[in-house]
Scaffold this motif. Structure first.
Motif, PDB file in Angstrom:
ATOM      1  N   ALA A  50      89.751  82.025  49.095  1.00 29.33           N
ATOM      2  CA  ALA A  50      91.133  81.556  49.009  1.00 29.33           C
ATOM      3  C   ALA A  50      91.941  82.394  48.025  1.00 29.33           C
ATOM      4  O   ALA A  50      93.097  82.769  48.300  1.00 29.33           O
ATOM      5  N   TRP A  53      92.469  85.877  49.577  1.00 30.59           N
ATOM      6  CA  TRP A  53      93.396  85.761  50.703  1.00 30.59           C
ATOM      7  C   TRP A  53      94.836  85.572  50.214  1.00 30.59           C
ATOM      8  O   TRP A  53      95.762  86.218  50.716  1.00 30.59           O
ATOM      9  N   ALA A  54      95.037  84.697  49.215  1.00 33.24           N
ATOM     10  CA  ALA A  54      96.383  84.399  48.729  1.00 33.24           C
ATOM     11  C   ALA A  54      97.003  85.574  47.968  1.00 33.24           C
ATOM     12  O   ALA A  54      98.218  85.571  47.716  1.00 33.24           O
ATOM     13  N   ASN A  55      96.192  86.570  47.598  1.00 37.34           N
ATOM     14  CA  ASN A  55      96.714  87.724  46.875  1.00 37.34           C
ATOM     15  C   ASN A  55      96.520  89.021  47.653  1.00 37.34           C
ATOM     16  O   ASN A  55      96.533  90.112  47.069  1.00 37.34           O
ATOM     17  N   ALA A  59      98.737  87.352  52.684  1.00 37.79           N
ATOM     18  CA  ALA A  59      98.996  86.095  51.968  1.00 37.79           C
ATOM     19  C   ALA A  59      99.892  85.152  52.770  1.00 37.79           C
ATOM     20  O   ALA A  59      99.737  83.927  52.718  1.00 37.79           O
ATOM     21  N   SER A  60     100.810  85.725  53.552  1.00 36.68           N
ATOM     22  CA  SER A  60     101.713  84.859  54.327  1.00 36.68           C
ATOM     23  C   SER A  60     100.960  84.052  55.376  1.00 36.68           C
ATOM     24  O   SER A  60     101.352  82.927  55.700  1.00 36.68           O
ATOM     25  N   TYR A  62      97.983  82.837  54.934  1.00 37.37           N
ATOM     26  CA  TYR A  62      97.363  81.730  54.197  1.00 37.37           C
ATOM     27  C   TYR A  62      98.362  80.587  54.042  1.00 37.37           C
ATOM     28  O   TYR A  62      98.064  79.422  54.336  1.00 37.37           O
ATOM     29  N   VAL A  63      99.570  80.930  53.580  1.00 39.36           N
ATOM     30  CA  VAL A  63     100.614  79.913  53.411  1.00 39.36           C
ATOM     31  C   VAL A  63     100.984  79.301  54.751  1.00 39.36           C
ATOM     32  O   VAL A  63     101.154  78.078  54.875  1.00 39.36           O
ATOM     33  N   GLN A  84      97.480  71.116  55.291  1.00 41.63           N
ATOM     34  CA  GLN A  84      96.921  70.848  53.963  1.00 41.63           C
ATOM     35  C   GLN A  84      96.941  69.352  53.656  1.00 41.63           C
ATOM     36  O   GLN A  84      95.985  68.809  53.072  1.00 41.63           O
ATOM     37  N   GLY A 335      93.958  78.768  46.672  1.00 40.38           N
ATOM     38  CA  GLY A 335      94.712  80.010  46.831  1.00 40.38           C
ATOM     39  C   GLY A 335      95.930  80.055  45.925  1.00 40.38           C
ATOM     40  O   GLY A 335      96.966  79.455  46.228  1.00 40.38           O
ATOM     41  N   SER A 337      98.686  82.414  44.050  1.00 43.43           N
ATOM     42  CA  SER A 337      99.278  83.750  43.988  1.00 43.43           C
ATOM     43  C   SER A 337      99.406  84.175  42.525  1.00 43.43           C
ATOM     44  O   SER A 337     100.036  83.478  41.712  1.00 43.43           O
ATOM     45  N   ASN A 420     100.570  75.364  40.488  1.00 44.97           N
ATOM     46  CA  ASN A 420      99.890  76.667  40.403  1.00 44.97           C
ATOM     47  C   ASN A 420      99.292  76.888  39.016  1.00 44.97           C
ATOM     48  O   ASN A 420      98.179  77.393  38.872  1.00 44.97           O
TER      49      ASN A 420
END
Length: 451
Positions: A50, A53-55, A59-60, A62-63, A84, A335, A337, A420
């Motif tokens: 995660a 993937w988020a970085n 990344a888009s 993942y979101v 989610q 995840g 960022s 976050n």
């Protein structure tokens, strides 16, 4: 595993059901520790995936995946939620269902069944909840992050047991059981905190409906209902009424888990006496081979009556929760960022409070409260452990991943920046606890003497 026969007579071969009895009594405990260790490793892998993937350049996606909106409609009524939210508020109910069953099992037949057995992990758990929360409050007093005071109270049993398996030569079974019992009390404390402080405002009429559903579940318990459909329908009804009543709906899983019968449907002696007579009759009519399949099915059915519904449902859901739902939860919630973040961000009050709570507060609270209980002769150190081993296990208990992320999501719902920061603090605090705990147990603590 077959038990060797000591004689060739039919009467001495009749204890064929013994392996099944062994399975009912011992295998759940063995499976529990195996599952917690391996699922903890999978949990860590999902958290790493995660974060990467988020970085990453993707990344888009993942979101987009976990933020995708889903709709469910029944008879004109429609509900809209993200993927989610489906995981966190829906599937995690099954995680809490498993927690409820584990608590019930330990209270009825495990390490918590007597006050003397439960006192030491209870005292240790209190230290592991009070000190981390106090540290967090001291660091975040007067800031908007105060709502997250309960985040560092949690211990992730899957991660913690997984870490201990890496140093099992240095940790006795007594300490593993101690940590498991401590984490269960931790779960109970976390459940109470979620119910009391992270609701959305109480609505009495819906709570009365929830109470009525609980009454039905207690009736199912009283009549030893084994049918999973009946419990599923009761769980769905309780989830719905609690959701509208202002209590976080995932706690419906805990209530259902606590209601599952933990004793066999019939007394073990009655079943064994019936089987002894039946097997004797079968061996006296050995020439009727055509009935052998039906006879074996009958014996299997009688043996299943020795297995409590609680064990049956735990066996059924352990794999799905440990290898499916919890890793998916980790994937959906880990995840973060890191774009624009630096080391200085770890010193912000929110992540610093969580890191201090998990890494410092947990080990200090658990170690000192346990030591005080031993000095006051409330109990002895578990399994004859030394202070070095106790300290190492206290540090490992600071791995507060799954429930900590869950509480963070409740505390900072609708506040993505604070959420976050909280996730960053949870990941760093848990990682520090895992690494330092491993080093202490691997290189400092003395090996456990083996018989």
């Amino acid at each position: 595993m077959e038990t060797p026969s000591t004689s060739s007579s039919p009467r001495t071969r009749s204890p064929a059901p013994v392996p099944a009895l062994f399975r009912v009594a011992i295998a759940p405990l063995q499976a529990f520790f195996r599952l917690q260790a391996s699922s903890g490793i999978l949990l860590a892998l999902c958290a790493v995936v995660a974060m990467v993937w988020a970085n990453s350049p993707w990344a888009s996606s993942y979101v987009g995946l976990f933020g995708a909106r889903l709709e469910l409609g029944v008879a004109g009524a429609r509900a809209s939620f993200t993927f989610q939210e489906l995981i966190n508020d829906g599937l995690m109910t099954l995680f809490f269902f498993l927690v409820g069953m584990e608590v019930k099992r330990e209270l009825s037949a495990g390490e918590l069944r007597t006050l003397s057995r439960a006192m030491l992990p209870l005292i240790a758990a209190l230290g592991g909840m009070v000190v981390p929360a106090a540290l967090y409050v001291a660091i975040n007093a007067g800031t908007p992050a105060m709502a997250g005071w309960a985040i560092p109270m949690a211990t992730d049993i899957a991660f913690a047991i997984g870490c201990l398996t890496l140093v099992k030569a240095r940790v006795g079974h007594g300490l593993i059981v101690f940590l498991t019992a401590l984490a269960i009390f931790d779960d109970i404390g976390g459940i109470l905190v979620i119910a009391l402080f992270y609701g959305t405002g109480l609505h009495v009429e819906w709570l009365l409906g929830a109470a009525a559903v609980v009454g039905v579940l207690m009736v199912l318990n009283r009549f030893y209902v084994r049918n999973g459909i009946a419990w599923l329908l009761g769980g769905v009804a309780l989830w719905y009424t609690m959701h509208h009543g202002g209590i976080h709906a995932t706690l419906a899983g805990v209530v259902v888990g606590l209601c599952i019968p933990s004793r066999p449907t019939r007394p073990g002696r009655d079943v064994l006496e019936e089987l002894a007579t039946y097997i004797r009759d079968c061996t006296q009519n050995a020439e009727d081979e055509s009935m052998r399949g039906a006879q074996l099915l009958y014996i299997e059915d009688r043996i299943e009556e020795l297995e409590p519904p609680l064990n049956r449902f735990e066996h059924l859901w352990h794999g799905w929760v440990g290898y499916g739902i919890v890793p998916l939860f980790a994937l959906a919630n880990s995840g973060i960022s890191l774009e624009g973040m630096g080391w200085k961000d770890l010193l912000a009050p929110l992540p610093l409070g969580i890191i201090a709570g998990l890494f410092v507060g947990k080990q200090v609270g658990i170690f000192l409260f346990t030591l005080a209980a031993v000095k006051l002769r409330v109990s002895t150190l578990p399994g004859g452990a030394g202070l070095g081993q106790l300290h190492g296990v206290s540090v490992v208990a600071g791995i507060g991943f799954t429930v900590a992320l869950f509480v963070a999501g409740l505390a900072f719902a609708g506040q993505p920046a604070l959420l976050n920061e909280a996730k960053l603090g949870i990941l760093v605090g848990s990682l520090l606890s895992a690494v330092v705990g491993y080093v202490l147990l691997r290189f400092v603590a003395k090996p456990v003497a083996r018989a």
